[in-house]
Design a protein around this motif. Structure first.
Motif, short mmCIF file in Angstrom:
data_model
loop_
_atom_site.label_atom_id
_atom_site.label_comp_id
_atom_site.label_asym_id
_atom_site.label_seq_id
_atom_site.Cartn_x
_atom_site.Cartn_y
_atom_site.Cartn_z
N ARG A 179 1.16 -1.87 0.11
CA ARG A 179 -0.51 -0.02 -0.08
C ARG A 179 0.52 1.39 0.31
O ARG A 179 1.78 1.17 0.44
N ARG A 180 0.71 2.40 -1.15
CA ARG A 180 1.00 3.46 -0.33
C ARG A 180 0.97 4.15 0.76
O ARG A 180 -0.15 4.70 1.32
N VAL A 181 2.01 4.67 0.91
CA VAL A 181 1.95 5.30 2.57
C VAL A 181 1.81 6.57 2.41
O VAL A 181 2.16 7.34 1.69
N PRO A 182 0.15 7.17 3.30
CA PRO A 182 0.26 8.64 3.26
C PRO A 182 0.81 9.57 3.54
O PRO A 182 1.08 9.38 4.40
N VAL A 183 0.88 10.58 2.89
CA VAL A 183 1.33 12.00 3.02
C VAL A 183 0.66 12.67 2.79
O VAL A 183 0.18 13.30 2.32
N VAL A 184 0.97 13.44 4.06
CA VAL A 184 0.71 15.07 4.29
C VAL A 184 0.77 16.07 3.98
O VAL A 184 1.84 16.10 5.32
N GLY A 185 0.68 17.32 3.95
CA GLY A 185 1.62 18.53 3.89
C GLY A 185 3.04 18.70 3.29
O GLY A 185 3.68 19.11 3.69
N VAL A 186 2.79 17.49 2.26
CA VAL A 186 4.79 18.02 1.69
C VAL A 186 4.46 18.88 0.25
O VAL A 186 5.46 18.82 0.14
N GLY A 187 3.36 19.32 -0.31
CA GLY A 187 3.14 20.72 -0.88
C GLY A 187 3.65 20.15 -2.69
O GLY A 187 4.22 20.65 -3.11
N GLY A 188 3.38 18.97 -2.47
CA GLY A 188 3.16 18.15 -3.96
C GLY A 188 4.19 17.01 -4.10
O GLY A 188 4.91 17.10 -5.21
N GLY A 189 5.90 18.10 -2.85
CA GLY A 189 6.63 16.90 -3.39
C GLY A 189 6.54 15.34 -3.21
O GLY A 189 5.49 14.92 -2.82
N THR A 190 7.69 14.77 -2.53
CA THR A 190 7.82 13.84 -2.88
C THR A 190 8.30 13.26 -1.86
O THR A 190 9.71 13.84 -0.93
N THR A 191 8.02 11.48 -0.87
CA THR A 191 9.11 11.83 0.26
C THR A 191 8.75 9.91 0.25
O THR A 191 8.81 9.26 -0.62
N TRP A 192 10.62 10.01 0.65
CA TRP A 192 10.87 8.54 0.96
C TRP A 192 11.61 7.94 1.60
O TRP A 192 11.70 8.68 2.37
N ASN A 193 10.20 7.08 2.56
CA ASN A 193 10.40 5.94 3.52
C ASN A 193 11.44 4.95 3.45
O ASN A 193 11.43 4.04 2.47
N LYS A 194 11.77 4.92 4.46
CA LYS A 194 12.97 3.68 4.95
C LYS A 194 12.77 2.44 6.13
O LYS A 194 13.29 3.69 7.17
#
Length: 182
Positions: free
Chosen positions: A154-169
């Protein structure tokens, strides 16, 4: 130079590849055979691993009933009061499930009491299968924008990054339905 370029390209491709799915917690007994359509499946009262999962119990019951019925089974739910009464009787029959001195769970007695409960309710209802559903937390692997657990991604929901991309590990927790079938 060509070898270095080849190595860098290989590393870049490996970094872009999707993570391998985590092994699932699914365990199916080799002798298990799906019951015939039209047979009765009895659901024990669902449980939740944590108190904050309790609101999901009603949804879990509805979905299990809906999906099992759609698969052609008759479905019955053992009510909580009956389950509690039968459980109390079966625990007494094995002499208790907790050690009176240490307070530790006596696993063989617990397993025997639960086995007796399943035998009793399946015998009384003529159910061919008894399911014990539980809402549980499982370890999920985070990679990029996805979390993977129990064979699901599942995609990790991200809020408040202003259209940017976050990467998780790393890891997080994922909600799963555990179904034990007897």
């Amino acid at each position: 130079m060509q070898k270095l370029l080849s190595l860098v390209l290989t590393l870049l491709l490996a970094a872009c590849a999707s993570p391998a799915p985590t092994p699932t917690d699914n365990v199916i007994a080799p002798a298990f055979h799906r019951p015939e359509a039209g047979k009765l499946i009895l659901l024990l009262p669902p449980e939740a691993e944590t108190a904050d999962m309790q609101p999901g119990i009603e949804i879990l019951k509805q979905q299990l009933h809906k999906q099992l019925s759609a698969a052609g089974y008759k479905v019955a739910l053992l009510d909580q009061a009956s389950n509690n009464t039968i459980w109390t009787e079966e625990v007494a029959a094995v002499g208790g499930i907790y050690d009176p001195v240490t307070g530790n769970l006596r696993r063989p007695e617990y397993a025997r009491a639960f086995s007796y409960l399943v035998q009793r309710v399946s015998g009384e209802t003529k159910a061919v299968l008894v399911l014990r559903p539980r809402l549980v937390l499982r370890r999920a692997l985070l990679a990029g924008q996805n979390a993977t657990w129990d064979g699901q991604q599942r995609r990790v929901p991200v809020v408040g990054v202003g259209g940017g991309t976050t990467w998780n590990k790393g890891t997080t927790l994922g909600l799963s339905v555990e179904l034990a079938a007897f």
